[in-house]
Design a protein around this motif. Sequence first.
Motif, PDB file in Angstrom:
ATOM      1  N   UNK A  33       0.831  -1.212   0.000  1.00 29.35           N
ATOM      2  CA  UNK A  33       0.000   0.000   0.000  1.00 29.35           C
ATOM      3  C   UNK A  33       0.864   1.260   0.000  1.00 29.35           C
ATOM      4  N   UNK A  34       1.998   1.212   0.688  1.00 29.57           N
ATOM      5  CA  UNK A  34       2.918   2.344   0.679  1.00 29.57           C
ATOM      6  C   UNK A  34       3.459   2.577  -0.732  1.00 29.57           C
ATOM      7  N   UNK A  35       3.799   1.500  -1.422  1.00 20.85           N
ATOM      8  CA  UNK A  35       4.293   1.627  -2.791  1.00 20.85           C
ATOM      9  C   UNK A  35       3.206   2.162  -3.718  1.00 20.85           C
ATOM     10  N   UNK A  36       1.972   1.734  -3.499  1.00 18.42           N
ATOM     11  CA  UNK A  36       0.861   2.246  -4.310  1.00 18.42           C
ATOM     12  C   UNK A  36       0.687   3.746  -4.105  1.00 18.42           C
ATOM     13  N   UNK A  37       0.930   4.205  -2.877  1.00 18.09           N
ATOM     14  CA  UNK A  37       0.797   5.630  -2.578  1.00 18.09           C
ATOM     15  C   UNK A  37       1.945   6.443  -3.165  1.00 18.09           C
ATOM     16  N   UNK A  38       3.099   5.808  -3.351  1.00 22.92           N
ATOM     17  CA  UNK A  38       4.277   6.542  -3.807  1.00 22.92           C
ATOM     18  C   UNK A  38       4.446   6.540  -5.318  1.00 22.92           C
ATOM     19  N   UNK A  39       4.256   5.392  -5.944  1.00 25.69           N
ATOM     20  CA  UNK A  39       4.701   5.289  -7.339  1.00 25.69           C
ATOM     21  C   UNK A  39       3.672   4.724  -8.304  1.00 25.69           C
ATOM     22  N   UNK A  40       2.487   4.355  -7.869  1.00 27.40           N
ATOM     23  CA  UNK A  40       1.521   3.732  -8.766  1.00 27.40           C
ATOM     24  C   UNK A  40       0.665   4.769  -9.476  1.00 27.40           C
ATOM     25  N   UNK A  41      -0.138   4.367 -10.456  1.00 34.08           N
ATOM     26  CA  UNK A  41      -1.081   5.295 -11.096  1.00 34.08           C
ATOM     27  C   UNK A  41      -2.111   5.857 -10.123  1.00 34.08           C
ATOM     28  N   UNK A  42      -2.259   5.225  -8.965  1.00 36.95           N
ATOM     29  CA  UNK A  42      -3.203   5.706  -7.957  1.00 36.95           C
ATOM     30  C   UNK A  42      -2.537   6.615  -6.921  1.00 36.95           C
ATOM     31  N   UNK A  43      -1.291   7.002  -7.163  1.00 37.60           N
ATOM     32  CA  UNK A  43      -0.552   7.816  -6.188  1.00 37.60           C
ATOM     33  C   UNK A  43      -1.201   9.175  -5.960  1.00 37.60           C
ATOM     34  N   UNK A  44      -1.967   9.657  -6.923  1.00 38.39           N
ATOM     35  CA  UNK A  44      -2.654  10.929  -6.740  1.00 38.39           C
ATOM     36  C   UNK A  44      -3.882  10.835  -5.867  1.00 38.39           C
ATOM     37  N   UNK A  45      -4.349   9.600  -5.632  1.00 36.79           N
ATOM     38  CA  UNK A  45      -5.548   9.394  -4.809  1.00 36.79           C
ATOM     39  C   UNK A  45      -5.232   8.816  -3.428  1.00 36.79           C
ATOM     40  N   UNK A  46      -4.221   7.960  -3.359  1.00 37.96           N
ATOM     41  CA  UNK A  46      -3.896   7.268  -2.112  1.00 37.96           C
ATOM     42  C   UNK A  46      -2.676   7.900  -1.454  1.00 37.96           C
ATOM     43  N   UNK A  47      -2.799   8.192  -0.171  1.00 35.36           N
ATOM     44  CA  UNK A  47      -1.640   8.571   0.627  1.00 35.36           C
ATOM     45  C   UNK A  47      -1.465   7.515   1.710  1.00 35.36           C
ATOM     46  N   UNK A  48      -0.317   7.545   2.368  1.00 32.16           N
ATOM     47  CA  UNK A  48       0.000   6.507   3.359  1.00 32.16           C
ATOM     48  C   UNK A  48       0.754   7.135   4.517  1.00 32.16           C
ATOM     49  N   UNK A  49       0.409   6.718   5.727  1.00 27.41           N
ATOM     50  CA  UNK A  49       1.164   7.142   6.896  1.00 27.41           C
ATOM     51  C   UNK A  49       1.370   5.947   7.809  1.00 27.41           C
ATOM     52  N   UNK A  50       2.557   5.877   8.416  1.00 31.62           N
ATOM     53  CA  UNK A  50       2.784   4.831   9.411  1.00 31.62           C
ATOM     54  C   UNK A  50       3.048   5.439  10.787  1.00 31.62           C
ATOM     55  N   UNK A  51       2.714   6.716  10.931  1.00 29.46           N
ATOM     56  CA  UNK A  51       2.880   7.365  12.233  1.00 29.46           C
ATOM     57  C   UNK A  51       1.892   6.793  13.240  1.00 29.46           C
ATOM     58  N   UNK A  52       2.372   6.571  14.447  1.00 29.42           N
ATOM     59  CA  UNK A  52       1.491   6.081  15.509  1.00 29.42           C
ATOM     60  C   UNK A  52       0.854   7.226  16.292  1.00 29.42           C
ATOM     61  N   UNK A  53       1.066   8.453  15.857  1.00 26.44           N
ATOM     62  CA  UNK A  53       0.544   9.609  16.580  1.00 26.44           C
ATOM     63  C   UNK A  53      -0.495  10.407  15.782  1.00 26.44           C
TER      64      UNK A  53
END
Length: 476
Positions: free
Chosen positions: A397-417
């Motif tokens: 999912x992180x890769x999809x948020x960074x480099x896929x054709x869906x990168x403009x729609x999906x963002x990703x965070x792994x922050x616990x805060x």
Amino acid sequence: MSPEKHLNDWHTNQTIAETISPLLGQLYRQKGVEVLIFGKTLVNAATIDIIKTHRLSRHYCQTALTPAQTLPLAQAINELPLSPCKVDIGQLAAKYWASHSDTDALNDFLLSALDGAMNGEGVGTPKDVVLYGFGRIGRLLTRLLIEKSGPGYPLRLRAIVVRGGKSGDLQKRASLLRRDSVHGQFNGSIVIDEERKAIIANGNYIQLIYANQPEDVDYTQYGINEALIVDNTGVWRDSEGLSKHLASRGAQKVLLTAPGKGDIKNVVFGVNDQVIQSEDRIISAASCTTNAITPVLKALNDRYGIESGHIETVHSFTNDQNLIDNFHSGERRGRSASLNMVLTSTGAAKAVAKALPELAGKLTGNAIRVPTPNVSMAVANLNLSNSVERDELNTYLRDMALTSPLAGQIDYTDSTEVVSTDLVGSRFAGVVDGAATIAQDKRCVLYIWYDNEFGYSCQVVQCMEKMMGVDYATFA
């Protein structure tokens, strides 16, 4: 590294970012070239924003890019005869500096990388846009269209249609655009033209038109022709009702900012926007929740397959609810929105199938309205066709948020805060919370944040552009 060096490095980056800023403005205002850094726009970016955006590059490169590395690219790009397009200066800089130690080959590199953007057609004839309704979404669309306005951007917000017209109405409308309790102050200047009933926002002349029905308006008398009417009211959601807009002189197409009924195409930009054809007169941009979950569900279904699932939406209260207990035609919605969690229904899970037919009949959904004014969360409990582990799923999912054709729609965070207010102003349809992901065997639970106002409005603007034939290539 000494404490002094940290401060010196910051001041150096700040100075360079201040040099970059006017170059970005010249590219956008004079040539219609929108500069990005790994998908993040730098249009109207402040100095601090430029530095922060450079920090994002650490997710894509082994070491983070610095403003010193992108400055020579911005300077060189400014000298090229580019046509309107998008240029991801972050990706270009990462590629260049990975194999070069100086700028000797930079011009040749850029001439090759940007060859398709050279000496092409200009912006063309400006295209008129009218907002029918001026509520939460209408005012955010106004902000976004004004932010993007310039010689290189063809969509022109020409008018806003509202009911009313009583004394003081114009001032109240302008004030609501100027100040927003959730999204803050308007970034710029707003002037009122009392005599002509207009708002001038950052130089954009926006006519206020008072009308009770769409067919009452003659847009041509305001010099508006072949306009896209964006209906933010939600009063009409089928072809018969929305066709009222097309009865108005000067109107050409209609975009609904709510789920459409019947045979209306429901579009989630980035997923099924290819269904928009030039001959389409009426399109729906679906709902905020449908836009938030569909890109993530598509990514998951493409890789692992989705057999079935349930989507629970934890949604901020909306203007439709009551502040205190009072009569409401809807079940439970009459109870105070500011004091209660209110269980209600949502059609978002079923609506996913309109944009992603392969999931038809596989999803159920419900919603809980909660006492927050903005930012919502979808909890997707899914049964998959293939087994998956948590770390593997998050990496995907992180890769999809960074480099896929869906990168403009999906963002990703792994922050616990991260909490909901941290996502106010997010321009993504949905943000996957990787820290909360659960995966076991063929089951997973995903938590997807979304700014149900601003993120959705960004999706709507992209649908507007597609409907009006504004589709600039991205070079990276």
